[in-house]
Design a protein around this motif. Structure first.
Motif, short mmCIF file in Angstrom:
data_model
loop_
_atom_site.label_atom_id
_atom_site.label_comp_id
_atom_site.label_asym_id
_atom_site.label_seq_id
_atom_site.Cartn_x
_atom_site.Cartn_y
_atom_site.Cartn_z
N ALA A 1 5.02 2.12 -8.77
CA ALA A 1 6.44 2.07 -9.09
C ALA A 1 7.31 2.25 -7.85
O ALA A 1 8.48 1.88 -7.84
CB ALA A 1 6.78 3.14 -10.12
N ARG A 2 6.72 2.82 -6.80
CA ARG A 2 7.48 3.05 -5.56
C ARG A 2 7.00 2.16 -4.43
O ARG A 2 7.26 2.42 -3.26
CB ARG A 2 7.37 4.53 -5.18
CG ARG A 2 8.03 5.46 -6.21
CD ARG A 2 7.79 6.91 -5.90
NE ARG A 2 8.55 7.79 -6.79
CZ ARG A 2 8.14 8.19 -7.99
NH1 ARG A 2 6.96 7.78 -8.46
NH2 ARG A 2 8.88 8.98 -8.73
N GLY A 3 6.29 1.10 -4.78
CA GLY A 3 5.87 0.11 -3.79
C GLY A 3 4.48 0.36 -3.27
O GLY A 3 4.01 1.50 -3.18
N MET A 4 3.80 -0.72 -2.89
CA MET A 4 2.45 -0.63 -2.36
C MET A 4 2.47 -0.22 -0.88
O MET A 4 3.43 -0.55 -0.16
CB MET A 4 1.71 -1.97 -2.51
CG MET A 4 1.39 -2.33 -3.94
SD MET A 4 0.50 -3.90 -4.06
CE MET A 4 -0.99 -3.53 -3.12
N PRO A 5 1.42 0.46 -0.41
CA PRO A 5 1.35 0.79 1.02
C PRO A 5 1.17 -0.48 1.84
O PRO A 5 0.27 -1.28 1.54
CB PRO A 5 0.12 1.71 1.11
CG PRO A 5 -0.70 1.37 -0.09
CD PRO A 5 0.26 0.97 -1.16
N PRO A 6 1.99 -0.70 2.85
CA PRO A 6 1.94 -1.99 3.56
C PRO A 6 0.72 -2.19 4.45
O PRO A 6 0.39 -3.32 4.78
CB PRO A 6 3.23 -1.96 4.40
CG PRO A 6 3.50 -0.50 4.60
CD PRO A 6 3.04 0.18 3.34
N LEU A 7 0.06 -1.11 4.87
CA LEU A 7 -1.01 -1.25 5.86
C LEU A 7 -2.39 -0.90 5.31
O LEU A 7 -3.32 -0.70 6.08
CB LEU A 7 -0.70 -0.36 7.08
CG LEU A 7 0.60 -0.68 7.81
CD1 LEU A 7 0.80 0.29 8.97
CD2 LEU A 7 0.60 -2.11 8.31
N ALA A 8 -2.54 -0.85 3.99
CA ALA A 8 -3.85 -0.54 3.42
C ALA A 8 -4.80 -1.72 3.58
O ALA A 8 -4.42 -2.88 3.43
CB ALA A 8 -3.71 -0.17 1.95
N ASP A 9 -6.06 -1.41 3.90
CA ASP A 9 -7.09 -2.46 4.00
C ASP A 9 -7.70 -2.76 2.64
O ASP A 9 -8.03 -3.91 2.35
CB ASP A 9 -8.19 -2.00 4.96
CG ASP A 9 -7.67 -1.78 6.37
OD1 ASP A 9 -7.31 -2.78 7.01
OD2 ASP A 9 -7.62 -0.63 6.83
N LEU A 10 -7.88 -1.74 1.82
CA LEU A 10 -8.48 -1.89 0.50
C LEU A 10 -7.62 -1.13 -0.50
O LEU A 10 -7.32 0.05 -0.29
CB LEU A 10 -9.92 -1.33 0.48
CG LEU A 10 -10.92 -2.00 1.41
CD1 LEU A 10 -12.17 -1.14 1.57
CD2 LEU A 10 -11.30 -3.38 0.88
N ILE B 1 -16.92 1.57 -7.19
CA ILE B 1 -16.04 1.57 -6.01
C ILE B 1 -16.70 2.33 -4.86
O ILE B 1 -16.68 1.90 -3.70
CB ILE B 1 -14.68 2.20 -6.36
CG1 ILE B 1 -13.96 1.33 -7.39
CG2 ILE B 1 -13.81 2.34 -5.10
CD1 ILE B 1 -12.69 1.96 -7.94
N ARG B 2 -17.30 3.49 -5.18
CA ARG B 2 -18.00 4.28 -4.14
C ARG B 2 -19.10 3.46 -3.48
O ARG B 2 -19.21 3.41 -2.24
CB ARG B 2 -18.59 5.53 -4.77
CG ARG B 2 -19.40 6.41 -3.80
CD ARG B 2 -20.34 7.30 -4.58
NE ARG B 2 -21.29 6.49 -5.34
CZ ARG B 2 -21.86 6.90 -6.48
NH1 ARG B 2 -21.57 8.08 -7.00
NH2 ARG B 2 -22.72 6.10 -7.12
N ASP B 3 -19.92 2.78 -4.30
CA ASP B 3 -21.02 1.99 -3.74
C ASP B 3 -20.49 0.84 -2.89
O ASP B 3 -21.10 0.48 -1.87
CB ASP B 3 -21.91 1.46 -4.86
CG ASP B 3 -22.68 2.57 -5.56
OD1 ASP B 3 -22.73 3.69 -5.02
OD2 ASP B 3 -23.21 2.33 -6.67
N PHE C 1 -5.62 4.23 -3.28
CA PHE C 1 -5.76 4.25 -4.73
C PHE C 1 -4.37 4.39 -5.33
O PHE C 1 -3.61 5.30 -4.97
CB PHE C 1 -6.65 5.40 -5.17
CG PHE C 1 -8.09 5.25 -4.76
CD1 PHE C 1 -8.98 4.52 -5.54
CD2 PHE C 1 -8.54 5.83 -3.58
CE1 PHE C 1 -10.30 4.38 -5.16
CE2 PHE C 1 -9.86 5.68 -3.19
CZ PHE C 1 -10.75 4.95 -3.98
N GLY C 2 -4.05 3.50 -6.27
CA GLY C 2 -2.73 3.53 -6.86
C GLY C 2 -2.74 3.76 -8.36
O GLY C 2 -3.69 3.36 -9.05
N CYS C 3 -1.71 4.40 -8.84
CA CYS C 3 -1.44 4.48 -10.28
C CYS C 3 0.06 4.28 -10.45
O CYS C 3 0.74 3.89 -9.49
CB CYS C 3 -1.94 5.79 -10.89
SG CYS C 3 -1.16 7.29 -10.24
N THR C 4 0.60 4.54 -11.60
CA THR C 4 2.01 4.20 -11.83
C THR C 4 2.94 5.04 -10.97
O THR C 4 3.74 4.52 -10.20
CB THR C 4 2.36 4.38 -13.32
OG1 THR C 4 1.46 3.61 -14.11
CG2 THR C 4 3.78 3.90 -13.57
#
Length: 307
Positions: free
Chosen positions: A185-194, A237-239, A260-263
């Protein structure tokens, strides 16, 4: 002549790598990789001053790489070989010579593409400059312990080969891993790789008594862990991360950011990020954990009506 990594030097012995080769064969790329691997690097260093450089008292024992070629002042192959022989007898140095070679046709193509002048062409055709330089450098090519032929290599291929030969044994452990949580809700992180979306899990925001808590609180974590989808999704996800992270390290990527994102970024993403960090630590990594929206206030309008 070998194309293999030099033997590791004892802690009291400083590795010294002399990097030379044909112009256009990749010396600058090779030195850049060495610098990323923690070597001290100097390019186009006057070779006649090398003895003074390694004689100067220095408390640092970081490996040292010296780049030189036909453009370097005072470049005389026979004198360089004599100096190398003398320095090889030093008990405090572990000296290795690396020669970067490349086929003439490929070098000609590279110079034509970049529109750079060959340093030994001197008004002649580029192929004549390449031939003259090859003849000049042949004694060093024969002398070098390590030879890399870059004729069929891309820049990335050469970087990979340099890391294979000169990266420390624990290079994978040097990979810097950041795990973060955030709210969509507050925007995605711009520099995340995964980026992993955890909004498929049951939302603690709508559970009485859990709304004002966060994913760092035990009750919220227990609620999320009880979701029938959590255990299997987390394990997969861990594997996946345990498969990818060593390969990122092998490709020379120094930093990996896993988000990791949620609302709202306060419950599901926070708990998953914390739990994943523990799992990666158990596997030998040292992740840093950051929670972007942990301090944000709760809001029904942000979380939406879906439970």
């Amino acid at each position: 002549m070998i194309d293999a990594a030099p033997s590791p030097a004892p802690p009291s012995v400083r590795p010294l790598l002399l990097v030379t080769g044909l112009a256009g064969a990749g010396k600058s790329t090779a030195l850049a990789v060495l610098e990323d691997l923690g070597w001290e690097t100097i390019d186009n260093f006057p070779v006649r001053m090398l003895k003074s450089l390694v004689t100067t008292p220095d408390d640092a024992h970081a490996p040292l790489a010296i780049g030189f070629d036909s453009r370097t002042r005072g470049f005389v192959p026979a004198e360089i070989i004599a100096l190398v022989k003398e320095l090889s007898e030093r008990p405090d140095l572990a000296l290795t010579s690396l020669f970067l070679d490349c086929a003439g046709g490929e070098l000609e193509r590279r110079f034509n593409e970049t529109r750079r002048r060959h340093p030994m062409a001197d008004g002649r055709a580029v192929q004549e400059g390449i031939a003259a330089e090859r003849e000049l450098l042949e004694p060093l090519r024969r002398w070098a312990e390590v030879l890399i032929d870059t004729s069929l290599m891309t820049s990335n291929d050469l970087q990979t080969r340099m890391r294979e030969l000169f990266a420390p044994a624990d290079a994978a452990a040097a990979l810097t891993v950041t795990i973060s949580s955030f709210g969509f809700a507050r925007g995605m992180p711009p520099l995340a790789d995964l980026v992993f979306d955890m909004r498929f899990l049951d939302n603690p925001h709508w559970i009485p008594g859990l709304r004002e808590q966060t994913g760092q609180d035990r009750a919220v974590g227990e609620h999320i862990a009880r979701d029938p989808a959590f255990a299997e999704a987390f394990a997969r996800i861990r594997d996946l991360l345990l498969l990818l992270l060593p390969r990122y390290g092998a490709q020379g990527k120094p930093y990996v950011h896993i988000a990791f994102g949620c609302t709202g970024g306060r419950h599901r993403s926070v708990y998953t990020a914390e739990t994943m960090a523990d799992a990666l630590r158990a596997a030998g990594f040292s992740p840093t954990v950051r929670h972007r929206n942990l301090g944000s206030r709760t809001a029904d309008a942000i979380e939406g009506n879906a439970r």
